[in-house]
Write a protein that holds these residues in place. Structure first.
Motif, mmCIF file in Angstrom:
data_model
loop_
_atom_site.group_PDB
_atom_site.id
_atom_site.type_symbol
_atom_site.label_atom_id
_atom_site.label_comp_id
_atom_site.label_asym_id
_atom_site.label_seq_id
_atom_site.Cartn_x
_atom_site.Cartn_y
_atom_site.Cartn_z
ATOM 1 N N LEU A 90 1.255 -1.352 -0.014
ATOM 2 C CA LEU A 90 0.278 -0.269 0.293
ATOM 3 C C LEU A 90 0.746 1.435 -0.467
ATOM 4 C CD1 LEU A 90 -3.174 -0.460 3.001
ATOM 5 C CD2 LEU A 90 -3.098 -0.743 -0.195
ATOM 6 N N GLY A 91 2.150 1.115 0.933
ATOM 7 C CA GLY A 91 2.285 2.634 0.992
ATOM 8 C C GLY A 91 3.335 3.071 -0.513
ATOM 9 N N GLU A 92 3.586 1.551 -1.976
ATOM 10 C CA GLU A 92 4.003 2.088 -2.673
ATOM 11 C C GLU A 92 3.258 2.704 -3.452
ATOM 12 O OE1 GLU A 92 6.728 -2.306 -3.095
ATOM 13 O OE2 GLU A 92 4.749 -1.737 -4.148
ATOM 14 N N LEU A 93 1.553 2.664 -3.423
ATOM 15 C CA LEU A 93 0.572 3.289 -3.934
ATOM 16 C C LEU A 93 0.228 4.845 -3.644
ATOM 17 C CD1 LEU A 93 -2.107 0.249 -3.762
ATOM 18 C CD2 LEU A 93 -0.054 0.993 -5.678
ATOM 19 N N LEU A 94 0.794 4.997 -1.790
ATOM 20 C CA LEU A 94 0.780 6.257 -1.626
ATOM 21 C C LEU A 94 1.942 7.185 -2.693
ATOM 22 C CD1 LEU A 94 -0.387 4.808 1.889
ATOM 23 C CD2 LEU A 94 -2.237 6.223 0.175
ATOM 24 N N VAL A 95 2.739 6.641 -2.448
ATOM 25 C CA VAL A 95 4.239 7.549 -3.326
ATOM 26 C C VAL A 95 4.159 8.641 -4.910
ATOM 27 C CG1 VAL A 95 6.182 7.805 -3.440
ATOM 28 C CG2 VAL A 95 5.814 6.613 -1.843
ATOM 29 N N GLU A 96 3.098 8.952 -4.876
ATOM 30 C CA GLU A 96 3.419 9.844 -6.188
ATOM 31 C C GLU A 96 4.482 9.965 -6.366
ATOM 32 O OE1 GLU A 96 0.990 11.107 -9.464
ATOM 33 O OE2 GLU A 96 0.561 10.364 -8.056
ATOM 34 N N GLY A 130 -0.413 -3.644 -9.893
ATOM 35 C CA GLY A 130 0.459 -3.094 -11.259
ATOM 36 C C GLY A 130 1.227 -3.308 -12.291
ATOM 37 N N PHE A 131 1.741 -4.534 -11.925
ATOM 38 C CA PHE A 131 2.341 -5.576 -12.460
ATOM 39 C C PHE A 131 1.712 -5.660 -13.965
ATOM 40 C CE2 PHE A 131 2.785 -10.034 -15.235
ATOM 41 C CZ PHE A 131 4.435 -9.157 -15.498
ATOM 42 N N LEU A 132 0.741 -5.590 -14.339
ATOM 43 C CA LEU A 132 -0.324 -5.433 -15.325
ATOM 44 C C LEU A 132 -0.059 -4.152 -16.377
ATOM 45 C CD1 LEU A 132 -2.790 -8.837 -14.611
ATOM 46 C CD2 LEU A 132 -1.104 -8.371 -16.076
ATOM 47 N N GLU A 133 -0.577 -4.052 -15.478
ATOM 48 C CA GLU A 133 -0.991 -2.032 -15.944
ATOM 49 C C GLU A 133 0.519 -1.553 -16.247
ATOM 50 O OE1 GLU A 133 -3.123 -0.169 -16.285
ATOM 51 O OE2 GLU A 133 -5.062 -1.714 -15.403
#
Length: 341
Positions: free
Chosen positions: A109-115, A311-314
């Motif tokens: 989740l932390g990785e998603l929150l880093v813009e 994230g991998f597929l996107e």
């Protein structure tokens, strides 16, 4: 397999096959042949190929609106289900092997929150915002229509598999996705309005033949996770990824559409997601994921897998789009033509 009942007359047409696997399924659904792909054929197929991904998409779509001329009993035809199970196993085995493992849900989740600060060269929304080129935005909307015209449907399958806080929060978010009880505000309808605004056909499944395998895989992932109770944690992880990453990406896409001269109907879809998903992000982290982990802490690795595999597929889809667009060529399998008047 046999079809004995009246087929649905409001569904999209069957697409063109892309290889032996999808050809066998298309012919079977059309009633032209009873010969379906065998387990050996599927086991040796490339997991992210056009052929296997279309094969899966065809079989999953039977659980949504089906196809024109295809009987509704096909949804639970045992021979088709055997093909689907083998194709699913090929897909998810590759996905598990290719998805980096996260140490915890908090790490994922932390990785998603880093813009990222600025454009790192891998962001489709940054690329579209910088260029504001209508032809690229039309291509992006055409391929995303495979999901957005059924937006929220795959995630809804997880509701009966949740309880308490997680279920209540999930239903609250889905209520927003379905327009808060107003048909004209259903997010799938808002996306159809966007498509019409920029001159695209709005028919459900209308751009299936044009969509590359990378786009099919992102939609198939949701159906795979949604149709299997054992993958409920992965579906919640996927849902969290969509909601958390949506606001900044939607803001950039709205800016790109405005720069390209799109009208208010096109802008509304992404502007709605900037506001709504900023709230949803908090609810999904605190109550959907928090509630599920409270009830079933053993699902933590599955939630992290759902986040990372999304994230991998996107990422694969983004790389495909950017590589084509930077060369000035279409990222679709066939041109989508001029704007519909």
């Amino acid at each position: 397999m046999t079809v004995t009942e009246q087929p649905c007359s409001t569904a999209p047409a069957l697409p063109c096959p892309r290889g032996d696997l999808s050809r066998g399924v298309v012919r079977a659904l059309a009633g032209e042949s009873a010969e379906l792909p065998g387990p050996e054929d599927i086991a040796h197929a490339q997991p992210y190929s056009d052929d296997l991904q279309l094969c899966l998409y065809l079989l999953y779509e039977l659980h949504y609106r089906g196809f024109e001329g295809v009987g509704e009993l096909c949804e639970w035809d045992p021979d088709l289900l055997r093909v689907r199970a083998a194709a699913e196993e090929r897909f998810i085995t590759a996905l598990r092997a290719d998805t980096p493992t996260a140490a915890s849900v908090d790490e994922a989740l932390g990785e998603l929150l880093v813009e990222p600060v600025g454009d790192d060269g891998h962001s489709v929304s940054h690329h579209l915002k910088a260029g504001g080129e209508l032809w690229k935005l039309r291509e992006y909307a055409a391929l995303r229509s495979l999901y957005h015209l059924k937006e929220a449907d795959p995630h809804l399958w997880v509701v009966p598999r949740l309880r308490g806080r997680a279920k209540a929060a999930m239903v609250a978010i889905e209520f927003d996705e379905f327009g808060g009880g107003r048909a004209e505000d259903i997010h799938a309808q808002l996306f159809a309005d966007l498509m019409a605004d920029i001159g695209l056909e709005t028919s459900y499944g209308g751009y299936l033949d044009a969509a590359p395998a990378q786009a099919l895989a992102t939609v198939n992932q949701m159906s795979l996770f949604g149709l299997h109770r054992r993958l409920r944690g992965a579906l919640v992880g996927h849902f969290a990824t969509v909601e958390i990453t949506s606001p900044p990406g939607s803001r950039r896409l709205a800016q790109a559409l405005r720069k390209a001269g799109a009208g208010p109907a096109a802008l509304r879809f992404y502007e709605e997601h900037v506001e709504a998903d900023a709230v949803h992000e908090q609810v999904v982290r605190r109550d959907v994921i928090g509630g599920l982990l409270e009830d079933e802490p053993a699902l933590a690795p599955d939630i992290a897998f759902g986040i990372r595999s999304t994230g991998f597929l996107e990422g694969r889809l983004g790389e495909h789009l950017l590589a084509a667009w930077r060369e000035g060529r279409t990222a679709l399998r066939e041109p989508i033509g001029d704007a519909v008047p």
